[in-house]
Write a protein that holds these residues in place. Structure first.
Motif, PDB file in Angstrom:
ATOM      1  N   ARG A   1      20.234  -4.391  -9.716  1.00  0.00           N
ATOM      2  CA  ARG A   1      18.752  -3.821  -9.263  1.00  0.00           C
ATOM      3  C   ARG A   1      18.234  -4.412  -8.249  1.00  0.00           C
ATOM      4  O   ARG A   1      18.388  -5.755  -8.066  1.00  0.00           O
ATOM      5  N   LYS A   2      17.684  -3.906  -7.076  1.00  0.00           N
ATOM      6  CA  LYS A   2      17.086  -4.689  -5.883  1.00  0.00           C
ATOM      7  C   LYS A   2      15.751  -4.910  -6.145  1.00  0.00           C
ATOM      8  O   LYS A   2      15.077  -4.110  -6.969  1.00  0.00           O
ATOM      9  N   PRO A   3      15.127  -5.998  -5.507  1.00  0.00           N
ATOM     10  CA  PRO A   3      13.556  -6.291  -5.719  1.00  0.00           C
ATOM     11  C   PRO A   3      12.898  -5.419  -5.266  1.00  0.00           C
ATOM     12  O   PRO A   3      13.342  -4.707  -3.952  1.00  0.00           O
ATOM     13  N   PRO A   4      11.887  -4.615  -5.984  1.00  0.00           N
ATOM     14  CA  PRO A   4      11.056  -3.740  -5.127  1.00  0.00           C
ATOM     15  C   PRO A   4      10.332  -4.443  -3.883  1.00  0.00           C
ATOM     16  O   PRO A   4      10.144  -5.467  -3.619  1.00  0.00           O
ATOM     17  N   SER A   5      10.271  -3.227  -2.942  1.00  0.00           N
ATOM     18  CA  SER A   5       9.591  -3.936  -1.506  1.00  0.00           C
ATOM     19  C   SER A   5       8.091  -4.414  -1.884  1.00  0.00           C
ATOM     20  O   SER A   5       7.404  -3.785  -2.596  1.00  0.00           O
ATOM     21  N   ALA A   6       7.779  -5.679  -1.180  1.00  0.00           N
ATOM     22  CA  ALA A   6       6.618  -6.220  -1.269  1.00  0.00           C
ATOM     23  C   ALA A   6       5.693  -5.889  -0.024  1.00  0.00           C
ATOM     24  O   ALA A   6       4.853  -6.487   0.313  1.00  0.00           O
ATOM     25  N   GLY A   7       6.176  -4.903   0.938  1.00  0.00           N
ATOM     26  CA  GLY A   7       5.465  -4.437   1.985  1.00  0.00           C
ATOM     27  C   GLY A   7       4.471  -3.420   1.898  1.00  0.00           C
ATOM     28  O   GLY A   7       4.472  -2.765   0.941  1.00  0.00           O
ATOM     29  N   VAL A   8       3.615  -3.399   2.885  1.00  0.00           N
ATOM     30  CA  VAL A   8       2.624  -2.275   3.007  1.00  0.00           C
ATOM     31  C   VAL A   8       2.800  -1.705   4.380  1.00  0.00           C
ATOM     32  O   VAL A   8       3.224  -2.576   5.338  1.00  0.00           O
ATOM     33  N   TYR A   9       2.536  -0.382   4.371  1.00  0.00           N
ATOM     34  CA  TYR A   9       2.429   0.328   5.815  1.00  0.00           C
ATOM     35  C   TYR A   9       1.297   0.106   6.521  1.00  0.00           C
ATOM     36  O   TYR A   9       0.215   0.603   5.928  1.00  0.00           O
ATOM     37  N   LEU A  10       1.213  -0.299   7.537  1.00  0.00           N
ATOM     38  CA  LEU A  10      -0.024  -0.115   8.646  1.00  0.00           C
ATOM     39  C   LEU A  10       0.297   0.458   9.801  1.00  0.00           C
ATOM     40  O   LEU A  10       1.442   0.822  10.193  1.00  0.00           O
ATOM     41  N   TYR A  11      -0.993   0.934  10.346  1.00  0.00           N
ATOM     42  CA  TYR A  11      -0.697   1.645  11.809  1.00  0.00           C
ATOM     43  C   TYR A  11      -1.799   1.090  12.788  1.00  0.00           C
ATOM     44  O   TYR A  11      -2.698   0.308  12.352  1.00  0.00           O
TER      45      TYR A  11
ATOM     46  N   ALA B   1      -4.225  -1.074  10.354  1.00  0.00           N
ATOM     47  CA  ALA B   1      -4.947  -0.633   9.483  1.00  0.00           C
ATOM     48  C   ALA B   1      -4.001   0.388   8.581  1.00  0.00           C
ATOM     49  O   ALA B   1      -2.946   0.607   8.878  1.00  0.00           O
ATOM     50  N   PRO B   2      -4.597   0.381   6.982  1.00  0.00           N
ATOM     51  CA  PRO B   2      -3.608   1.122   6.402  1.00  0.00           C
ATOM     52  C   PRO B   2      -3.052   2.440   6.713  1.00  0.00           C
ATOM     53  O   PRO B   2      -4.113   3.240   6.951  1.00  0.00           O
ATOM     54  N   VAL B   3      -1.841   2.817   6.651  1.00  0.00           N
ATOM     55  CA  VAL B   3      -1.447   4.261   6.889  1.00  0.00           C
ATOM     56  C   VAL B   3      -2.146   5.215   5.846  1.00  0.00           C
ATOM     57  O   VAL B   3      -2.074   6.412   6.099  1.00  0.00           O
ATOM     58  N   SER B   4      -2.473   4.644   4.625  1.00  0.00           N
ATOM     59  CA  SER B   4      -3.117   5.670   3.570  1.00  0.00           C
ATOM     60  C   SER B   4      -4.352   6.300   4.184  1.00  0.00           C
ATOM     61  O   SER B   4      -4.885   7.269   3.788  1.00  0.00           O
TER      62      SER B   4
ATOM     63  N   ILE C   1       0.974   6.807  17.080  1.00  0.00           N
ATOM     64  CA  ILE C   1       0.637   5.543  16.414  1.00  0.00           C
ATOM     65  C   ILE C   1       1.790   4.754  16.384  1.00  0.00           C
ATOM     66  O   ILE C   1       2.888   5.306  16.383  1.00  0.00           O
ATOM     67  N   GLY C   2       1.690   3.616  16.087  1.00  0.00           N
ATOM     68  CA  GLY C   2       3.153   2.634  15.635  1.00  0.00           C
ATOM     69  C   GLY C   2       2.698   2.333  14.255  1.00  0.00           C
ATOM     70  O   GLY C   2       1.406   2.077  13.699  1.00  0.00           O
ATOM     71  N   ILE C   3       3.614   2.619  13.573  1.00  0.00           N
ATOM     72  CA  ILE C   3       3.810   2.183  12.019  1.00  0.00           C
ATOM     73  C   ILE C   3       4.624   0.956  11.595  1.00  0.00           C
ATOM     74  O   ILE C   3       5.758   0.963  12.065  1.00  0.00           O
ATOM     75  N   PHE C   4       3.858   0.357  11.090  1.00  0.00           N
ATOM     76  CA  PHE C   4       4.809  -1.086  10.546  1.00  0.00           C
ATOM     77  C   PHE C   4       4.834  -1.322   9.175  1.00  0.00           C
ATOM     78  O   PHE C   4       3.485  -1.168   8.552  1.00  0.00           O
ATOM     79  N   GLU C   5       5.680  -1.961   8.618  1.00  0.00           N
ATOM     80  CA  GLU C   5       5.704  -2.411   7.105  1.00  0.00           C
ATOM     81  C   GLU C   5       5.787  -3.784   7.266  1.00  0.00           C
ATOM     82  O   GLU C   5       6.610  -4.468   7.823  1.00  0.00           O
TER      83      GLU C   5
ATOM     84  N   GLN D   1       0.147 -10.640   3.873  1.00  0.00           N
ATOM     85  CA  GLN D   1      -0.199 -10.517   5.406  1.00  0.00           C
ATOM     86  C   GLN D   1      -0.921  -9.265   5.998  1.00  0.00           C
ATOM     87  O   GLN D   1      -1.202  -9.347   7.042  1.00  0.00           O
ATOM     88  N   ALA D   2      -1.287  -8.321   5.069  1.00  0.00           N
ATOM     89  CA  ALA D   2      -2.095  -7.061   5.541  1.00  0.00           C
ATOM     90  C   ALA D   2      -3.567  -7.665   6.107  1.00  0.00           C
ATOM     91  O   ALA D   2      -3.954  -6.890   7.076  1.00  0.00           O
ATOM     92  N   GLN D   3      -4.020  -8.582   5.423  1.00  0.00           N
ATOM     93  CA  GLN D   3      -5.639  -8.858   5.883  1.00  0.00           C
ATOM     94  C   GLN D   3      -5.559  -9.372   7.102  1.00  0.00           C
ATOM     95  O   GLN D   3      -6.204  -9.108   8.080  1.00  0.00           O
ATOM     96  N   ALA D   4      -4.514 -10.284   7.383  1.00  0.00           N
ATOM     97  CA  ALA D   4      -4.143 -10.699   8.636  1.00  0.00           C
ATOM     98  C   ALA D   4      -4.146  -9.882  10.005  1.00  0.00           C
ATOM     99  O   ALA D   4      -4.635  -9.661  10.943  1.00  0.00           O
ATOM    100  N   ALA D   5      -3.389  -8.774   9.452  1.00  0.00           N
ATOM    101  CA  ALA D   5      -2.926  -8.055  10.534  1.00  0.00           C
ATOM    102  C   ALA D   5      -4.124  -6.866  10.756  1.00  0.00           C
ATOM    103  O   ALA D   5      -4.193  -6.537  11.843  1.00  0.00           O
ATOM    104  N   SER D   6      -5.118  -6.770   9.940  1.00  0.00           N
ATOM    105  CA  SER D   6      -5.997  -6.078  10.018  1.00  0.00           C
ATOM    106  C   SER D   6      -7.191  -6.740  11.268  1.00  0.00           C
ATOM    107  O   SER D   6      -7.935  -5.977  11.890  1.00  0.00           O
ATOM    108  N   THR D   7      -7.064  -8.121  11.330  1.00  0.00           N
ATOM    109  CA  THR D   7      -7.664  -8.522  12.244  1.00  0.00           C
ATOM    110  C   THR D   7      -7.419  -8.250  13.781  1.00  0.00           C
ATOM    111  O   THR D   7      -7.966  -8.264  14.492  1.00  0.00           O
ATOM    112  N   LEU D   8      -6.285  -7.781  13.606  1.00  0.00           N
ATOM    113  CA  LEU D   8      -5.408  -7.404  15.069  1.00  0.00           C
ATOM    114  C   LEU D   8      -5.686  -6.047  15.361  1.00  0.00           C
ATOM    115  O   LEU D   8      -5.234  -5.669  16.192  1.00  0.00           O
ATOM    116  N   GLY D   9      -6.235  -5.414  14.417  1.00  0.00           N
ATOM    117  CA  GLY D   9      -6.663  -3.739  14.693  1.00  0.00           C
ATOM    118  C   GLY D   9      -5.490  -2.939  13.845  1.00  0.00           C
ATOM    119  O   GLY D   9      -5.749  -1.860  13.998  1.00  0.00           O
TER     120      GLY D   9
END
Length: 117
Positions: free
Chosen positions: A22-32, A103-106, A84-88, A93-101
Motif C-alpha cells: 500500500r502506498k501512502p495517500p497523497s497529502a497534497g491539495v490542488y490549487l490554481y 486558490a483551491p481548484v474546488s 490557469i496553472g494547476i498545482f498540487e 502549505q495551502a494557506q501560504a500559497a493563498s497569500t501568493l494568489g
C-alpha cells in the motif's frame, strides 16, 4: 507446523488488505492561479514562473499542469481566455500559497487540465 500456519494466515491477511504494498495517500491539495493570458495573443505568466513563485516561498509543487477554468468567454481578441496553472502542493502549505494568489481548484467545478502551449 503451527508456526507455518500462523505465518501463512498472517501473510494472507496482510496481502488481502493491501498492507504490504500500500502506498501512502497523497497529502497534497490542488490549487490554481490564472495565467493572465488573453485571446488571440496569449501572453501571461508561464507555468514555470508560477512554479518558481511557489518554490521561492518554500512551497514545493508536487505536480503542475495547465488548464482552463471551464467558464464560457465571449470570443474577443484581448479578452480573458480562462487559462490557469494547476498545482498540487502539500496540504499544510495551502494557506501560504493563498497569500501568493493561489486558490483551491474546488472553487472552479468545471476546471479541466489542458496541454500547455
Amino acid at each position: 507446523m503451527q508456526t507455518f500456519l500462523v505465518s501463512l494466515i498472517a501473510f494472507a491477511v496482510l496481502t488481502a488488505c493491501g498492507g504490504i504494498d500500500r502506498k501512502p495517500p497523497s497529502a497534497g491539495v490542488y490549487l490554481y492561479k490564472y495565467l493572465g493570458s488573453v485571446q488571440c495573443t496569449g501572453g501571461g505568466t508561464s507555468l514555470q514562473t508560477m512554479k518558481l513563485q511557489l518554490a521561492d516561498a518554500g512551497i514545493p509543487a508536487l505536480t503542475s499542469s495547465c488548464g482552463t477554468d471551464g467558464k464560457v468567454y465571449v470570443a474577443v481578441c484581448g479578452a480573458a481566455d480562462g487559462r490557469i496553472g494547476i498545482f498540487e502542493v502539500p496540504a499544510a502549505q495551502a494557506q501560504a500559497a493563498s497569500t501568493l494568489g493561489f486558490a483551491p481548484v474546488s472553487r472552479l467545478p468545471a476546471a479541466t487540465k489542458l496541454a500547455c502551449h
